[in-house]
Design a protein around this motif. Sequence first.
Motif, PDB file in Angstrom:
ATOM      1  N   GLY A  72       0.938  -1.103  -0.272  1.00 10.33           N
ATOM      2  CA  GLY A  72      -0.108  -0.079   0.147  1.00 10.33           C
ATOM      3  C   GLY A  72       0.897   1.984   0.151  1.00 10.33           C
ATOM      4  O   GLY A  72       0.829   2.595  -0.620  1.00 10.33           O
ATOM      5  N   THR A  73       1.629   1.167   0.881  1.00 11.04           N
ATOM      6  CA  THR A  73       2.584   2.293   0.816  1.00 11.04           C
ATOM      7  C   THR A  73       3.452   2.403  -0.395  1.00 11.04           C
ATOM      8  O   THR A  73       3.536   3.522  -1.091  1.00 11.04           O
ATOM      9  N   TYR A  74       3.887   1.160  -1.368  1.00  5.44           N
ATOM     10  CA  TYR A  74       4.273   1.513  -2.626  1.00  5.44           C
ATOM     11  C   TYR A  74       3.514   2.446  -3.252  1.00  5.44           C
ATOM     12  O   TYR A  74       3.771   2.933  -4.108  1.00  5.44           O
ATOM     13  N   SER A  75       2.041   1.442  -3.671  1.00  5.46           N
ATOM     14  CA  SER A  75       0.922   2.129  -4.744  1.00  5.46           C
ATOM     15  C   SER A  75       1.043   3.892  -4.171  1.00  5.46           C
ATOM     16  O   SER A  75       0.931   4.122  -5.296  1.00  5.46           O
ATOM     17  N   VAL A  76       0.896   3.611  -3.104  1.00 11.57           N
ATOM     18  CA  VAL A  76       0.951   5.402  -2.871  1.00 11.57           C
ATOM     19  C   VAL A  76       1.566   6.327  -3.222  1.00 11.57           C
ATOM     20  O   VAL A  76       1.276   7.290  -3.931  1.00 11.57           O
ATOM     21  N   GLY A 201      -8.538   1.358  -5.059  1.00 16.97           N
ATOM     22  CA  GLY A 201      -9.668   2.335  -3.502  1.00 16.97           C
ATOM     23  C   GLY A 201      -8.769   4.024  -3.916  1.00 16.97           C
ATOM     24  O   GLY A 201      -9.403   4.882  -3.837  1.00 16.97           O
ATOM     25  N   ILE A 202      -7.267   3.757  -4.448  1.00 15.80           N
ATOM     26  CA  ILE A 202      -7.180   5.721  -5.114  1.00 15.80           C
ATOM     27  C   ILE A 202      -8.394   5.982  -5.751  1.00 15.80           C
ATOM     28  O   ILE A 202      -7.961   7.365  -5.330  1.00 15.80           O
ATOM     29  N   GLU A 247     -13.669   1.164 -12.765  1.00 18.52           N
ATOM     30  CA  GLU A 247     -13.064   1.735 -11.296  1.00 18.52           C
ATOM     31  C   GLU A 247     -12.037   3.154 -12.237  1.00 18.52           C
ATOM     32  O   GLU A 247     -12.157   3.955 -12.364  1.00 18.52           O
ATOM     33  N   MET A 248     -11.148   2.533 -12.620  1.00 19.70           N
ATOM     34  CA  MET A 248     -10.405   3.120 -13.516  1.00 19.70           C
ATOM     35  C   MET A 248     -10.346   3.652 -14.970  1.00 19.70           C
ATOM     36  O   MET A 248     -10.288   4.865 -15.456  1.00 19.70           O
ATOM     37  N   SER A 274     -16.882   3.988  -8.438  1.00 19.63           N
ATOM     38  CA  SER A 274     -17.027   4.285  -7.217  1.00 19.63           C
ATOM     39  C   SER A 274     -18.030   4.949  -7.286  1.00 19.63           C
ATOM     40  O   SER A 274     -19.374   5.567  -7.035  1.00 19.63           O
ATOM     41  N   GLY A 275     -17.885   5.284  -8.648  1.00 19.63           N
ATOM     42  CA  GLY A 275     -19.077   7.414  -9.046  1.00 19.63           C
ATOM     43  C   GLY A 275     -18.355   8.297  -8.658  1.00 19.63           C
ATOM     44  O   GLY A 275     -19.276   9.219  -9.366  1.00 19.63           O
ATOM     45  N   ASN A 276     -17.680   8.007  -8.468  1.00 24.18           N
ATOM     46  CA  ASN A 276     -16.562   9.862  -7.824  1.00 24.18           C
ATOM     47  C   ASN A 276     -16.213   9.966  -8.776  1.00 24.18           C
ATOM     48  O   ASN A 276     -15.784  11.569  -9.030  1.00 24.18           O
ATOM     49  N   GLY A 277     -16.195   9.559  -9.500  1.00 25.13           N
ATOM     50  CA  GLY A 277     -15.070  10.553 -10.450  1.00 25.13           C
ATOM     51  C   GLY A 277     -16.284  11.351 -11.241  1.00 25.13           C
ATOM     52  O   GLY A 277     -17.273  11.141 -11.495  1.00 25.13           O
ATOM     53  N   ASP A 278     -15.327  12.183 -12.378  1.00 27.41           N
ATOM     54  CA  ASP A 278     -16.392  13.401 -12.772  1.00 27.41           C
ATOM     55  C   ASP A 278     -16.318  12.979 -13.799  1.00 27.41           C
ATOM     56  O   ASP A 278     -15.363  12.949 -14.814  1.00 27.41           O
ATOM     57  N   LEU A 279     -17.372  12.614 -14.704  1.00 28.46           N
ATOM     58  CA  LEU A 279     -18.341  12.185 -15.724  1.00 28.46           C
ATOM     59  C   LEU A 279     -19.316  13.329 -15.901  1.00 28.46           C
ATOM     60  O   LEU A 279     -20.250  13.234 -16.818  1.00 28.46           O
TER      61      LEU A 279
END
Length: 362
Positions: A72-76, A201-202, A247-248, A274-279
């Motif tokens: 997780g640390t590597y990914s971020v 998740g990110i 999600e991506m 999630s649907g959080n992206g700007d669409l």
Amino acid sequence: MTIGGEAIQHQRHQLRLLRRAVALLLCMAIVIAALGVTAIRRDAEALLHQDVLSELLLWGAVLVVVVVALVGTYSVMADFLFWEGWLNGLPNPAHLFAAPTADDRGHRHYLVYLDGIHQSEECHPPRVSEFLETLEEAIEADALLVKGIEAYTIMPVGLRATAYARWFWERLFALQEHHPNGFVRFLSAFCVQANNVIKVGISSDRRYGPVMNYELALKIARRLEAIGFHPSRAARVVLVGYSGGGEMAIGTAAMLQKLCHVPVQVITVCGVFSGNGDLSSVDHVAMVVGSRDPVAALGRLAYPGRLPLLPLSNWNRWQRTRSLHRISIEGMNHNGASGPFSVAYRAKVVREIVRELELTSA
């Protein structure tokens, strides 16, 4: 984006302190994990006795937690190191598609496939490859299917070929494929899965998601440019995302549209997003779902922004002004023998994707 000199210096100072702290924690975690693995291997016979089996399970859980923390640390940190210019920096998007290239094929539609979290390298597993071959045969001659994009790395290559961490991933893949111990193989595969899940998740996070989504959009745009795409000839780009790739795709669509200067639409297959992206600038989103897919159903509950209880979420606001196409395939599961890549459902999924392309064709 330009910000004040003092502010940027302060941010860089804070980032340096964070990097040092993370590096120290990583070193400590690696040492602890190595000691734990050594102890388990040395005392394996004793630990396998029934009276101490719980101790073995406890050590295994501790190691998994350590591994997830490391990955997780590597990914971020990899995303932000790339963003800050430590990994040769972000290419200037102004240089994309500077001049049309010779392309006798005359492709107007580009389908970009983004795989699920099982993806560990640029080549796809056999079932996915067979599905993509079927899709490639079904689309029209003026459409091109773009395969082999690893959605969970920010560099133009896959995990195994990243210059800054090649040694780590090559070792991990070698353990996953050739180690005689099944637990070690499982743990190695788990690391890759953890990296991909964390990237999903990110992408869905409102704070850090735009950074990673822009990096992925730029990666896709550069691949399109390399295969002859140019805005003056192309009509659209279609992102086809399976599972976490949904999600991506949704997180990247609006940014990719700005980079490529053509409409971008999204088709998810058993999508978990999630649907959080700007669409706001994306007109077409379609969902191909299975009636027996618990993973996609759980994904909707995990991301409450897709539920009607939050009418002001990005996803619900988009649906009020656009038309979402939801295509359900009876009996289809998320993966396996009844998944979208299986012989039983492969043709049905391809048929629905092609039908959606025809309905939204420019």
